[in-house]
Design an enzyme around this catalytic site. Structure first.
Site, PDB file in Angstrom:
ATOM      1  CB  SER A 166      -0.926   0.092   1.251  1.00  0.00           C
ATOM      2  OG  SER A 166      -1.742   1.179   1.255  1.00  0.00           O
ATOM      3  CE  LYS A 192      -4.808  -0.200   0.130  1.00  0.00           C
ATOM      4  NZ  LYS A 192      -5.496  -0.975   1.137  1.00  0.00           N
ATOM      5  CE  LYS A 248      -4.260   3.314   2.389  1.00  0.00           C
ATOM      6  NZ  LYS A 248      -5.438   2.842   2.578  1.00  0.00           N
ATOM      7  CG  ASP A 299      -7.946   1.859   0.247  1.00  0.00           C
ATOM      8  OD1 ASP A 299      -9.191   2.368   0.487  1.00  0.00           O
ATOM      9  OD2 ASP A 299      -7.447   1.544   1.225  1.00  0.00           O
ATOM     10  CD  GLU A 314      -9.077  -1.055   0.289  1.00  0.00           C
ATOM     11  OE1 GLU A 314      -8.029  -1.253  -0.518  1.00  0.00           O
ATOM     12  OE2 GLU A 314      -8.857  -1.147   1.351  1.00  0.00           O
ATOM     13  CG  ASP A 334     -10.862  -1.452   4.246  1.00  0.00           C
ATOM     14  OD1 ASP A 334     -11.046  -1.885   5.200  1.00  0.00           O
ATOM     15  OD2 ASP A 334      -9.620  -0.858   4.311  1.00  0.00           O
ATOM     16  CE  LYS A 376      -7.680  -2.796   5.976  1.00  0.00           C
ATOM     17  NZ  LYS A 376      -7.917  -1.249   6.185  1.00  0.00           N
ATOM     18  N   GLY A 412      -4.445  -4.447   5.746  1.00  0.00           N
ATOM     19  CA  GLY A 412      -3.465  -4.322   6.628  1.00  0.00           C
ATOM     20  C   GLY A 412      -3.738  -3.156   7.491  1.00  0.00           C
TER      21      GLY A 412
HETATM   22  C1  NPQ Z   1      -6.570   0.667   4.543  1.00  0.00           C
HETATM   23  N1  NPQ Z   1      -4.280   0.329   5.330  1.00  0.00           N
HETATM   24  O1  NPQ Z   1      -6.390  -0.451   3.662  1.00  0.00           O
HETATM   25  C2  NPQ Z   1      -5.547   0.854   5.562  1.00  0.00           C
HETATM   26  C3  NPQ Z   1      -5.817   2.159   6.369  1.00  0.00           C
HETATM   27  C4  NPQ Z   1      -4.950   2.362   7.209  1.00  0.00           C
HETATM   28  C5  NPQ Z   1      -2.258  -0.698   4.549  1.00  0.00           C
HETATM   29  O2  NPQ Z   1      -3.708   0.948   3.358  1.00  0.00           O
HETATM   30  C6  NPQ Z   1      -2.142   3.836  11.009  1.00  0.00           C
HETATM   31  C7  NPQ Z   1      -2.515   2.618  11.405  1.00  0.00           C
HETATM   32  C8  NPQ Z   1      -2.177   4.296   9.896  1.00  0.00           C
HETATM   33  C9  NPQ Z   1      -3.296   2.160  10.662  1.00  0.00           C
HETATM   34  C10 NPQ Z   1      -3.402   4.233   7.945  1.00  0.00           C
HETATM   35  C11 NPQ Z   1      -3.622   0.358   4.199  1.00  0.00           C
HETATM   36  C12 NPQ Z   1      -3.131   3.729   9.008  1.00  0.00           C
HETATM   37  C13 NPQ Z   1      -3.551   2.617   9.248  1.00  0.00           C
HETATM   38  C14 NPQ Z   1      -4.347   3.646   7.023  1.00  0.00           C
HETATM   39  C15 NPQ Z   1      -4.634   2.150   8.512  1.00  0.00           C
HETATM   40  O3  NPQ Z   1      -7.562   1.403   4.220  1.00  0.00           O
HETATM   41 MG    MG Z   2      -8.552   0.235   2.875  1.00  0.00          MG
END
Ligand code: NPQ
Ligand code: MG
Length: 366
Positions: free
Chosen positions: A133, A159, A161, A187, A212, A237, A261, A289
Site C-alpha cells: 500500500s 495499491k 492511496k 484505495d 477500494e 473495506d 481485516k 493491513g
Molecule cells: C486501509 N491500510 O486499507 C488501511 C488504512 C490505514 C495498509 O492501506 C496507522 C495505522 C495508519 C493504521 C493508515 C493500508 C493507518 C492505518 C491507513 C490504517 O484502508
Molecule cells: Mg482500505
C-alpha cells in the site's frame, strides 16, 4: 485451561516514512498488544486501532478502556477461543478490541495443542503473494520513485492511496511508467461521494483491479449505484464490519470484492466466516493491513493462505513499515511471505526489542 491474567502493553513503533492517506498522516504506529497468560502457555494479540478515530470510530485509548472495564471482565475463565465471541457479544461494537482479545486467547490455546494459526483457520498454502500500500506523496515524481523501489523489492501488486486532488493524475503516471502488466488498485478510504461518480469513472481507463472504499462506510446503497456506473470493480473495506454486512453488500450489489481485516470485523473467526460467505458467492477476498507488527502480521499471513484469498493482500514485509519489528522480521522472497508453521502464531516478540518500544504496561489479574 484457566486464564491467570492479561497484560495490556502499549508500544510506540516509529514508521520508516510517514504514511499519508485521505484521512491523515501517521509517523509512529501506536499499538496496544494483549498477552493472555495461562499456566501452560501465553498468547499474543495485536489491537489494530489507531491513536485517533480517523479510519474508524475505534482508537487506542478507547480500546484499552473498553478492554479493562467491560471486555476482559466478560471473557470466559478458560482459554477457549470459540467462546470469546459469544461472551463478548452483549457489548456493542469495539470490534478491534474484541479481535485482539480473541486472537490472544486463540494463540495461547494453539500453543498448548501445538497447532499453527494457519492450520486452525484452514490455510491451503504455505506462502502468500504480497501487495504493498503506497501512501499519498508530495509529488508524482516522488510517487514513481517510491513505487519503483517496491516493484524492485518484488511486490506483486501495488495499491495507491487516493483522495480528491490525488487520483487520476498519479494513477495515470504509475500506469504509464510501469506498464499494463502491473497489478494496480486504488484505495480512497471513504473520501468521495456519489456526486463524484463521473470523475471516478475516469479511473476506468487504467485497468485497475479494483477501487477500494470510494464512498462513506455507511453508504452501501450509494456503493451499489456507483458500481453500476463504473467498469472498475468496487471493493469494500470500512463498510464491512461483520459477515452480516458482507451478506448485505453482496445482495445489494454494493461490491464485487471484499477486503478482509480481522480487527475491523471483530476477529479471525468472523474473518473466516466472511471468507466462507464470499467464496460461496464467487466474491473475491484479500487480506487488508493495518500497519501491524510481526504479531498481527503473522496471523494475517496465516489467514491470507485460505483458498478464497485469491487476490494479493496488503501483507507486506516488516521493513515496509518498521526499521525494527518486535518479532523476527517478515521478509519477502520472490514477492511472497512464508506462512509461519510453528504452534500458534509461530512467532514471539523479542523481549529486548519489545521492552525498548514499550511505553506502558498494565497487568489485569483474573
Ligand atoms: C486501509 N491500510 O486499507 C488501511 C488504512 C490505514 C495498509 O492501506 C496507522 C495505522 C495508519 C493504521 C493508515 C493500508 C493507518 C492505518 C491507513 C490504517 O484502508
Ligand atoms: Mg482500505
Amino acid at each position: 485451561m484457566q486464564i491467570t491474567g492479561i497484560e495490556l502493553r502499549r508500544i510506540a513503533m516509529p514508521l520508516v516514512a510517514p504514511f499519508r492517506t485521505s484521512f491523515g498522516t501517521e509517523t509512529t504506529r501506536d499499538v496496544l498488544l494483549v498477552r493472555v497468560v495461562t499456566p501452560d502457555a501465553e498468547g499474543w494479540g495485536e489491537c489494530v486501532a489507531m491513536s485517533e478515530p480517523l479510519y474508524s470510530s475505534e482508537y487506542v485509548d478507547g480500546a484499552a478502556d473498553v478492554m479493562r472495564r467491560f471486555l476482559i471482565p466478560a471473557l470466559p475463565r478458560t482459554a477457549d477461543p470459540q467462546a470469546v465471541g459469544p461472551a463478548l457479544a452483549p457489548i456493542r461494537g469495539h470490534r478491534m478490541a474484541k479481535a485482539a482479545l480473541e486472537a490472544a486467547v486463540l494463540d495461547a490455546s494453539l500453543r498448548i495443542t501445538g497447532e499453527s494459526f494457519g492450520h486452525y483457520l484452514g490455510a491451503t498454502r504455505d506462502r502468500v503473494p504480497c501487495g504493498v500500500s503506497v501512501g499519498i506523496t508530495g509529488s508524482v515524481a516522488e510517487l514513481l520513485d517510491t513505487v519503483a523501489a517496491y516493484v524492485e523489492e518484488g511486490y506483486v501488486r501495488v495499491k495507491l492511496k487516493i483522495g480528491p486532488g490525488w487520483d487520476v493524475t498519479p494513477v495515470r503516471a504509475v500506469r504509464e511508467r510501469f506498464g499494463e502488466d502491473l497489478l494496480l488498485q486504488v484505495d480512497a478510504n471513504a473520501a468521495y461521494t456519489l456526486a463524484d461518480a463521473r470523475h471516478l469513472a475516469r479511473l476506468d481507463a487504467f485497468d485497475l483491479l479494483l477501487i477500494e472504499q470510494p464512498l462513506a462506510d455507511d453508504d452501501l446503497v450509494q456503493h451499489a449505484r456507483l458500481a453500476r456506473t463504473l467498469r472498475t470493480p468496487i471493493c469494500l473495506d470500512e463498510s464491512i464490519e461483520s459477515a452480516a454486512h458482507a451478506a448485505a453488500a453482496i445482495t445489494l450489489g454494493a461490491c464485487s470484492v471484499v477486503n478482509v481485516k480481522p480487527g475491523r470485523v471483530g476477529g479471525y473467526l468472523e474473518a473466516r466466516r466472511i471468507h466462507d460467505l464470499c467464496r460461496a458467492h464467487g466474491v473475491a477476498v484479500w487480506c487488508g493491513g493495518m500497519l501491524e507488527t510481526g504479531i498481527g502480521r503473522a496471523a494475517n499471513v496465516a489467514l491470507a493462505a485460505l483458498p478464497g484469498f485469491t487476490l494479493p493482500g496488503d501483507t507486506s514485509a516488516s521493513r515496509r513499515y518498521f526499521g525494527t519489528d518486535v518479532t523476527p522480521p517478515f521478509e519477502l522472497s520472490g514477492g511472497h511471505l512464508d506462512v509461519p508453521a510453528g504452534a500458534g502464531l509461530g512467532v514471539e516478540p523479542i523481549p529486548d526489542v519489545l521492552n525498548e518500544v514499550t511505553t506502558a504496561t498494565e497487568w489485569i489479574p483474573f
